[in-house]
Design an enzyme around this catalytic site. Structure first.
Site, PDB file in Angstrom:
ATOM      1  N   PHE A 134       0.847  -1.187   0.000  1.00 20.39           N
ATOM      2  CA  PHE A 134       0.000   0.000   0.000  1.00 20.39           C
ATOM      3  C   PHE A 134       0.881   1.235   0.000  1.00 20.39           C
ATOM      4  O   PHE A 134       1.706   1.422   0.894  1.00 20.39           O
ATOM      5  CB  PHE A 134      -0.918   0.031   1.227  1.00 20.39           C
ATOM      6  CG  PHE A 134      -1.836   1.229   1.245  1.00 20.39           C
ATOM      7  CD1 PHE A 134      -3.029   1.216   0.542  1.00 20.39           C
ATOM      8  CD2 PHE A 134      -1.493   2.374   1.940  1.00 20.39           C
ATOM      9  CE1 PHE A 134      -3.874   2.321   0.542  1.00 20.39           C
ATOM     10  CE2 PHE A 134      -2.325   3.486   1.947  1.00 20.39           C
ATOM     11  CZ  PHE A 134      -3.521   3.456   1.243  1.00 20.39           C
ATOM     12  N   ASP A 218       9.227   2.995   1.408  1.00 16.80           N
ATOM     13  CA  ASP A 218       8.075   3.693   1.950  1.00 16.80           C
ATOM     14  C   ASP A 218       8.094   3.527   3.466  1.00 16.80           C
ATOM     15  O   ASP A 218       7.708   2.492   4.000  1.00 16.80           O
ATOM     16  CB  ASP A 218       6.794   3.109   1.345  1.00 16.80           C
ATOM     17  CG  ASP A 218       5.535   3.798   1.827  1.00 16.80           C
ATOM     18  OD1 ASP A 218       5.565   4.384   2.919  1.00 16.80           O
ATOM     19  OD2 ASP A 218       4.515   3.725   1.119  1.00 16.80           O
ATOM     20  N   LYS A 247       2.963  10.719   8.295  1.00 15.51           N
ATOM     21  CA  LYS A 247       2.330  10.249   9.526  1.00 15.51           C
ATOM     22  C   LYS A 247       3.027  10.771  10.780  1.00 15.51           C
ATOM     23  O   LYS A 247       2.854  11.913  11.170  1.00 15.51           O
ATOM     24  CB  LYS A 247       2.252   8.723   9.522  1.00 15.51           C
ATOM     25  CG  LYS A 247       1.197   8.148   8.572  1.00 15.51           C
ATOM     26  CD  LYS A 247       1.044   6.656   8.748  1.00 15.51           C
ATOM     27  CE  LYS A 247      -0.007   6.061   7.817  1.00 15.51           C
ATOM     28  NZ  LYS A 247      -1.375   6.366   8.251  1.00 15.51           N
TER      29      LYS A 247
END
Length: 417
Positions: A134, A218, A247
């Site tokens: 993802f 990532d 985040k």
């Protein structure tokens, strides 16, 4: 009219029904509109590194907003330069590193996608990513996301991306001189906190260097100290060509970044990418304050130690539902024996605990990095109660069969409610 009615009428349906209406938070706790308190072990999906309303976060927003919030990227600001230097130091880029700022993880991965294209040109049209990965929901990052059910409504995807299994053998077979980049999550969070095979990142670094391929990691969910190192790649002792972060680096403020290493730092040139709000003074000041607090309080070490403490405590719970833990530090996936994750999440919320189910057989824990004994003890008490609630419901449900366990029946019923 209730808040649920307002949400159903006014908000887009892409998120489904909201599970609660929260009005305030402090530390590891949230309060809803009825003033009921919840222990938050989701932390905004690994975002609230310092918990809710931390003084360092609040003071950084108030102080910077009172001086300078935004001037555009035609100009530099001191907070922007400070954060870029801090991220370079923490990630170990050395003098050759550079930082591009955006507003989210998806924007950071969009920038990384462009970096791969700049590196590959027409000579290297292939980009590799992992199945079940993802990387975001924009049209560019969705093309990198190895989940066909998410892509299907939006086909055709941006071309050139190929998905391979998360094995060293699959990587060896796929790499050649027509590949521009390999995108990898060090831990596949949205897939259910799935660890890569032992030695995968070291092998990926060696193989990509051999073929002249960019290794882009990532670190949006694994970065900012969550796994017990500042960035997960540091566990493997390698140096990637680029990482994407978001985040937890903002502690609740929207910010993302692409950090480049070595020769990859020279690929972008004026006009190739940009963002109006990316790297604004307010966002970068808050992020720098959050990261400084993580350093000051040694929360990277705390994440490592509390992660081990949590795993041990979870293993000691008297339950038939749990099937082990995955992940590192305070990124924890709890495997379940049956597809009961949504039922467990619902029961946990009823008991005053906020957790998450990335899939039907995984519970994800990503609490604030500054949790301690009190929060962990309370989590175990509430989580155990939630598990026992589900186990009790199973006894009242249909008798399990070989093909359809009672848990599946319970999960379907809870979902329909």
């Amino acid at each position: 009219m209730t808040w649920q009615d307002d949400a159903g009428r006014d908000l887009v349906r892409s998120f489904g029904d909201r599970m609660a209406l929260f009005v305030r938070g402090e530390g590891a706790y949230l309060w809803d509109a009825d003033d009921r308190r919840y222990l938050d072990f989701l932390a905004g999906i690994a975002v609230n590194s310092l918990g809710h309303a931390h003084p360092a976060f609040v003071e950084a927003i108030a102080g910077q907003a009172a001086t300078l919030a935004h001037v555009s990227n035609y100009f530099a600001t001191l907070p922007q330069l400070e954060l870029a230097g801090r991220l370079k130091r923490l990630s170990g880029t050395g003098d050759s590193g550079r930082v591009y700022f955006g507003n989210s993880g998806a924007e950071a991965n969009e920038a990384a996608f462009k970096l791969a294209r700049l590196h590959g040109g027409t000579e290297r049209p292939r980009i590799l990513a992992l199945t079940d990965a993802f990387h975001g929901r924009t049209m560019g990052t969705l093309a990198l996301t190895g989940k066909p059910h998410m892509q299907e409504p939006f086909l055709p995807m941006t071309p050139g991306v190929e998905f391979i299994d998360s094995t060293i053998e699959a990587l060896e077979a796929a790499l050649d001189e027509r590949v521009s980049a390999l995108f990898v999550e060090p831990i596949k969070g949205e897939a259910g906190v799935i660890d890569l095979p032992d030695g995968y990142l070291r092998a990926a670094r060696e193989l990509t260097e051999r073929h002249g391929v960019l290794l882009i990691l990532d670190e949006i969910q694994t970065g900012a100290g969550r796994t017990g190192e500042w960035f997960a790649f540091q566990h493997a002792g390698i140096t990637p060509d680029a990482i994407t972060v978001a985040k937890g680096i903002g502690g609740g403020f929207p910010i993302g970044a692409l950090i480049t290493f070595g020769a990859a730092s020279d690929l972008f040139y004026p006009g190739t990418h940009g963002s109006t709000f990316g790297g604004n003074a307010l966002g970068t000041a808050v992020s720098s304050a959050v990261l400084a607090e993580i350093e000051r309080e040694d929360l990277v070490r705390n994440a490592a130690e509390r992660g081990e403490q949590l795993r041990a405590a979870i293993a000691a719970i008297d339950t038939t539902l749990i099937d082990g833990c995955r992940g590192q530090g305070l990124l924890i996936g709890i495997g379940l024996r049956h597809p009961l994750a949504k039922a467990v999440v619902a029961a946990a919320q009823e008991h005053g605990l906020i957790i998450n189910a990335p899939n039907e057989q995984t519970i994800r824990l990503v609490p604030a990095l500054n949790i301690g004994d009190v929060e962990i003890d309370e989590f175990i008490s509430l989580f155990t109660a939630a598990l026992h609630t589900v186990e009790h419901a199973l006894l009242l449900d249909a008798t399990p069969t070989e093909d359809v366990p009672a848990g599946a029946v319970l999960s379907d019923r809870r979902e329909s409610e």
